[in-house]
Design a protein around this motif. Sequence first.
Motif, PDB file in Angstrom:
ATOM      1  N   HIS A  82      -8.390   0.564   3.825  1.00 15.41           N
ATOM      2  CA  HIS A  82      -8.379  -0.383   2.839  1.00 15.41           C
ATOM      3  C   HIS A  82      -7.335  -0.538   2.093  1.00 15.41           C
ATOM      4  N   GLN A  83      -6.249  -0.726   2.507  1.00 15.89           N
ATOM      5  CA  GLN A  83      -5.092  -0.773   2.035  1.00 15.89           C
ATOM      6  C   GLN A  83      -4.588  -1.652   1.056  1.00 15.89           C
ATOM      7  N   ALA A  84      -5.426  -2.828   0.995  1.00 14.38           N
ATOM      8  CA  ALA A  84      -5.235  -3.827  -0.207  1.00 14.38           C
ATOM      9  C   ALA A  84      -5.893  -3.499  -1.248  1.00 14.38           C
ATOM     10  N   GLN A  85      -6.798  -2.456  -1.337  1.00 13.34           N
ATOM     11  CA  GLN A  85      -7.376  -2.108  -2.614  1.00 13.34           C
ATOM     12  C   GLN A  85      -6.917  -0.386  -2.801  1.00 13.34           C
ATOM     13  N   CYS A 136      -6.209   4.040   1.164  1.00 14.00           N
ATOM     14  CA  CYS A 136      -5.449   3.590   2.202  1.00 14.00           C
ATOM     15  C   CYS A 136      -5.623   4.145   3.425  1.00 14.00           C
ATOM     16  N   LEU A 137      -5.938   5.641   3.119  1.00 16.74           N
ATOM     17  CA  LEU A 137      -6.344   6.474   4.457  1.00 16.74           C
ATOM     18  C   LEU A 137      -7.625   6.082   5.025  1.00 16.74           C
ATOM     19  N   ASP A 138      -8.332   5.517   4.278  1.00 10.48           N
ATOM     20  CA  ASP A 138      -9.746   4.875   4.751  1.00 10.48           C
ATOM     21  C   ASP A 138      -9.493   3.616   5.268  1.00 10.48           C
ATOM     22  N   PRO A 162       0.845  -1.239  -0.090  1.00  7.61           N
ATOM     23  CA  PRO A 162      -0.061  -0.238  -0.008  1.00  7.61           C
ATOM     24  C   PRO A 162       0.798   1.127  -0.034  1.00  7.61           C
ATOM     25  N   CYS A 163       0.365   2.273  -0.635  1.00  9.65           N
ATOM     26  CA  CYS A 163       1.046   3.440  -0.523  1.00  9.65           C
ATOM     27  C   CYS A 163       0.801   4.395   0.716  1.00  9.65           C
ATOM     28  N   GLY A 164      -0.315   4.033   1.529  1.00  4.90           N
ATOM     29  CA  GLY A 164      -0.708   4.441   2.614  1.00  4.90           C
ATOM     30  C   GLY A 164      -1.078   6.224   2.547  1.00  4.90           C
ATOM     31  N   GLN A 165      -1.197   6.516   1.333  1.00 10.54           N
ATOM     32  CA  GLN A 165      -1.361   8.175   1.062  1.00 10.54           C
ATOM     33  C   GLN A 165      -2.496   8.225   0.381  1.00 10.54           C
ATOM     34  N   CYS A 166      -3.234   7.246  -0.250  1.00 12.03           N
ATOM     35  CA  CYS A 166      -4.307   7.651  -1.210  1.00 12.03           C
ATOM     36  C   CYS A 166      -5.455   7.553  -0.178  1.00 12.03           C
ATOM     37  N   TYR A 167      -6.826   7.792  -0.993  1.00 12.78           N
ATOM     38  CA  TYR A 167      -7.981   7.861  -0.183  1.00 12.78           C
ATOM     39  C   TYR A 167      -8.312   6.668   0.205  1.00 12.78           C
ATOM     40  N   GLY A 196      -7.861   2.596  -4.676  1.00  9.73           N
ATOM     41  CA  GLY A 196      -9.145   2.457  -5.277  1.00  9.73           C
ATOM     42  C   GLY A 196      -9.686   1.660  -6.289  1.00  9.73           C
ATOM     43  N   LYS A 197      -8.772   0.795  -6.705  1.00 13.31           N
ATOM     44  CA  LYS A 197      -8.902  -0.167  -7.722  1.00 13.31           C
ATOM     45  C   LYS A 197      -9.044  -1.733  -7.049  1.00 13.31           C
TER      46      LYS A 197
END
Lengths: 351, 351, 351, 351
Positions: free
Chosen positions: D101-104, D97-99, D90-95, D107-108
């Motif tokens: 759902h790091q495996a997704q 990950c911050l929410d 995970p990048c940790g910094q996208c919407y 948002g894909k």
Amino acid sequence: MRTMKAAVYVRPGVISLEEKPVPTAGPGCAVVKITTTTICGTDIHILKGEFPVAAGRTIGHEPVGIIAELGAGVEGYSVGQRVVVGAITPCGQCYTCLDGHQAQCGGKPAGGWRFGNTIDGSQAEYLRVPNAMSNLEPIPDGLSDEQVLMCPDIMSTGFGGAESGDIRIGDTVVIFAQGPIGLCATAGAKLRGASLIIAVDGLQARLDVARVMGADVTIDYTKTDPLTEIMRLTHGRGVDVAIEALGTQVTFEQCLRALKPGGTLSSLGVYSGKLFMPLDAFAAGLGDHRIVTTLCPGGKERMRRLMNVVASGKVNLEPMVTHRFRLDEIELAYDLFANQRDGVLKVAITP
Amino acid sequence: MRTMKAAVYVRPGVISLEEKPVPTAGPGCAVVKITTTTICGTDIHILKGEFPVAAGRTIGHEPVGIIAELGAGVEGYSVGQRVVVGAITPCGQCYTCLDGHQAQCGGKPAGGWRFGNTIDGSQAEYLRVPNAMSNLEPIPDGLSDEQVLMCPDIMSTGFGGAESGDIRIGDTVVIFAQGPIGLCATAGAKLRGASLIIAVDGLQARLDVARVMGADVTIDYTKTDPLTEIMRLTHGRGVDVAIEALGTQVTFEQCLRALKPGGTLSSLGVYSGKLFMPLDAFAAGLGDHRIVTTLCPGGKERMRRLMNVVASGKVNLEPMVTHRFRLDEIELAYDLFANQRDGVLKVAITP
Amino acid sequence: MRTMKAAVYVRPGVISLEEKPVPTAGPGCAVVKITTTTICGTDIHILKGEFPVAAGRTIGHEPVGIIAELGAGVEGYSVGQRVVVGAITPCGQCYTCLDGHQAQCGGKPAGGWRFGNTIDGSQAEYLRVPNAMSNLEPIPDGLSDEQVLMCPDIMSTGFGGAESGDIRIGDTVVIFAQGPIGLCATAGAKLRGASLIIAVDGLQARLDVARVMGADVTIDYTKTDPLTEIMRLTHGRGVDVAIEALGTQVTFEQCLRALKPGGTLSSLGVYSGKLFMPLDAFAAGLGDHRIVTTLCPGGKERMRRLMNVVASGKVNLEPMVTHRFRLDEIELAYDLFANQRDGVLKVAITP
Amino acid sequence: MRTMKAAVYVRPGVISLEEKPVPTAGPGCAVVKITTTTICGTDIHILKGEFPVAAGRTIGHEPVGIIAELGAGVEGYSVGQRVVVGAITPCGQCYTCLDGHQAQCGGKPAGGWRFGNTIDGSQAEYLRVPNAMSNLEPIPDGLSDEQVLMCPDIMSTGFGGAESGDIRIGDTVVIFAQGPIGLCATAGAKLRGASLIIAVDGLQARLDVARVMGADVTIDYTKTDPLTEIMRLTHGRGVDVAIEALGTQVTFEQCLRALKPGGTLSSLGVYSGKLFMPLDAFAAGLGDHRIVTTLCPGGKERMRRLMNVVASGKVNLEPMVTHRFRLDEIELAYDLFANQRDGVLKVAITP
């Protein structure tokens, strides 16, 4: 009228064995012939007058026995069945029970705790069980009384501390105090998948049992500063969950100090006197801490699950029964237990 | 070197407007030209010296502005975009953030709170934003600066109090104190579906705004005993969730006394001095209570969600902006806000 | 023997009004004189023979009425009280109820649904209520029968869909189908704080009511492709929660296709025939999706909470009562409702 | 330009060892010299062309190695450190990950799974690790490569199945299929405190390992009907949680049939072809069932926790490494693993 022996609260300092009428099962109730029961730390609070109950109340809330009578409307059971009943006896039908807070049955604080508190308890030859449909749980074949004797209270409470703490696989957990409840919390932390379990107490004998129950590390606070050691063990991170199992300012405070930001203090102790929140450890309220308290979960579904754990062999609490007494020796048992002599953990009382 | 005006903490009692260099965006960072910001109650704690920050620190943690510069590695944004940044700026990549405790970034208490605390803040013409990829959130078209000005802190904090309290549809909720945070908690309780929302404060003007924010009942504690009234309103049951939004012994204690057994105290206040637990209200630890604290959730996903709430029209926090100042008048603004004169709720500061 | 009129299932296609004995309250039970009830979509499944019940069964599971008789052991109520009883009547005392799955009472699928299914129901002059202590809930003063008529089933079910979906403040939610259940799910999504609520149906009249219930956007699937529109509205992100309120392959599948990775499909529909999982939308099982189903929560605590929501004025479901019939006209009511004529949403039946 | 050997997907049916340039660490990235890696069932799907990846892609997502290079902005690590990296980065910094759902990530669907899928993977001498700050986790002293080799994928996935199923102390759990993932799910069920763990497979050798991993009962479905046996073991109650670890109609369906009303199906399998929902077992949608899917949790915090579990000795996955190959023998390893010859569970590949 048939009579029986019962351990009765008389006045602060005095619990004595008396003759009382054998109870009868009214509608929705059952009478259980006690085969084994025990004494709890709470009973000592009652004995000392710290926790008031009515004079004449039969004490005790950890019943193992045989169904002697079933009241009207109690179906699916038969006289002669061996059963366990939880220390907490929820009705299942009030607003609070239906909302999932069964230990607070009736919407009163600790309202589900009736035995040896608001109604007569289990340190007697017979026990009247209210809301029997919610509370009688047959003992699986092959389990002895002593194997299931911890289910009604300390196993349910200690495990509850681990459950309410929401311990996750890989968590680091500290349990402050390794009396019977703390030992069960230690066992519960192991069952929930904690990878590092730290048990703190001041008695080596208890720390030895803690290892058997699942502690990876034990700290004797009379020799080592727990917080220094916890921070060393966690590389300064603090623990994920701290379980308080004594009910004192020191242990509550050390729990909070041991926690990581965002950690959970799961409190099982019964507090008296004053309790301060150490604001530095509490990050002045900004640390995303959770403090959760848990009163022993009861009801037959809980007893069923706990006895399944015992039956699976995954936890063995028999080593906690260190002494055995007959009911007519119960005053001796109180004396031993109240003064924590002879390495006592739990006593088995058999009428 | 370009300079800018910034509100700087000098010493206890003194925050003054000074000239400072305009910051530059290093790798992973951004610089935002502030178009609107505000003053928070926490800034007043800093001003009074109750919450120590380094002398020379630019204060403020509620930035609304325009991207002026993007550092290396910050992608998906463009200079000139209008953005909001949360008061809390999680990195997203440390153990604590990855574990979901973003406000405690780095594993330090309140570690995610950097602006106006451990780095320069938003009461200035320009602001350097760390971990920009986690924290810059474009403002949806059609929303004004003042419409989104509460998102970075008080809206996020107040709603967080309702969320951490796990308010359910049909719950009864009390919120003690109706300052800006408490008002947002009131709005949050409504959004979560509470059916009876009770707001307590001592200022009628604030109670009037509380009604607009969603309170069904308001209690002026200078005229009515809150606990008596809460028990009357709940038919003796107590509330499901009590939100503390001030940070005092009295409000903390009244929250606990207002709770039903099994209820949740959701604490938002910043406590100082001593805080003790009223053991009777705490049922000596046997009441299945939960006490949860929440530091303002931050990060761009949080800002996105909050601005969606604003855009939906479901909550309107503009009435909370009662006064407006230019940045070069900020000392006046502090004076007004610190002394809560003229019915001030929040001030808008525009450089 | 007193008799009464009751709507009885005879055979597929036939529900007719018959004379039956007035029930009597056995131990733990109560008899309620029905003042208002309604017809549910499930009753139509029964009528059509798609959901089998015993011939001779009185249909109906949405009782509003007056306590006519209280059986032994039912305390805290009095004859003459106005009450609501949920469609689901949990015993509160079995393993499954004590474990919190009250709608599955007894550990049987949908075991808590008794009225008009395994015992006689509410489309009659009198109704026998089992486990009365868990299920009778007095109606607050000032609420009319029609105001609370939706509480027993569709309000509880629809809100349950929003609750099980764990909708959070700021979520985007789509509800597929805006029949009575879907409309209540829409109202529930609003109560839970969703910021964008999308309602999908093929009837404009229902979409109009959806707006009243809280939909921000409505999609008439006969004119617009829902998925294209949902992806446009969410900027390609997908919705956080999709609620299925019909029970068909198409709506189930569109829910899954509308979801973001990590999203939740909250299913309320009753499915028949075949249901398959669209593996592309399901990401072959790698999308961290949750699919949750919810049977109408019952019991008096649930009814208490729902009536509090009604009393608060936060939701008004009265517009859903579009037609009114006397019990002796119920065959006409079935005809209207089964054929969805005249814009019918719900009918009120008054004996 | 330095080159290295890498196992590259060529076309359906062909993965071959090729020479490729050694990657370099760009900003935010790191290069890890692989010391041990393995082959996963997913790689076999890729080999067979069932899961499409680009021709020329280096396969593999289970890296254990040594940091060879750190890109700009990657701090807190040093070249030469032994590290594990999760299969999911995970990048940790996208919407998303911050929410949480790091495996997704991004948002894909399955967006966090990059290695051997959308970027080059670990079956090579060197591996480029994106978002290094979120993903590099040092190996605790004293743990061998093989001890931690299961952490990146199957241990994280299998445990994830137990975690998402929300297994509670005292639960009964069945795990369908005892391949590497299922075996880890079995170990995870034990760690979460299940009291009765039932493992189902058709190979006795795997059932034998299942016992070592924590199964209390094993069922060879070639000899015994699993559902009959499960219902016998649970006294007709059904299991609390059923874990699907294969990805077929039969196992999915048997999971659902094994569940109690209100139970949870925790799905780990990767499905292809068609998947039907058996509506009778699904109670037509009225059974309060939950179906949850879990993609392998990644990120350094997850790796830290899993390695703590390994270090604690509470789980030992080394017995799962049944075969060892050098990287230049990897085509042999694929042949063995794809055809499940010689009782293979997992292979260790060492460059």
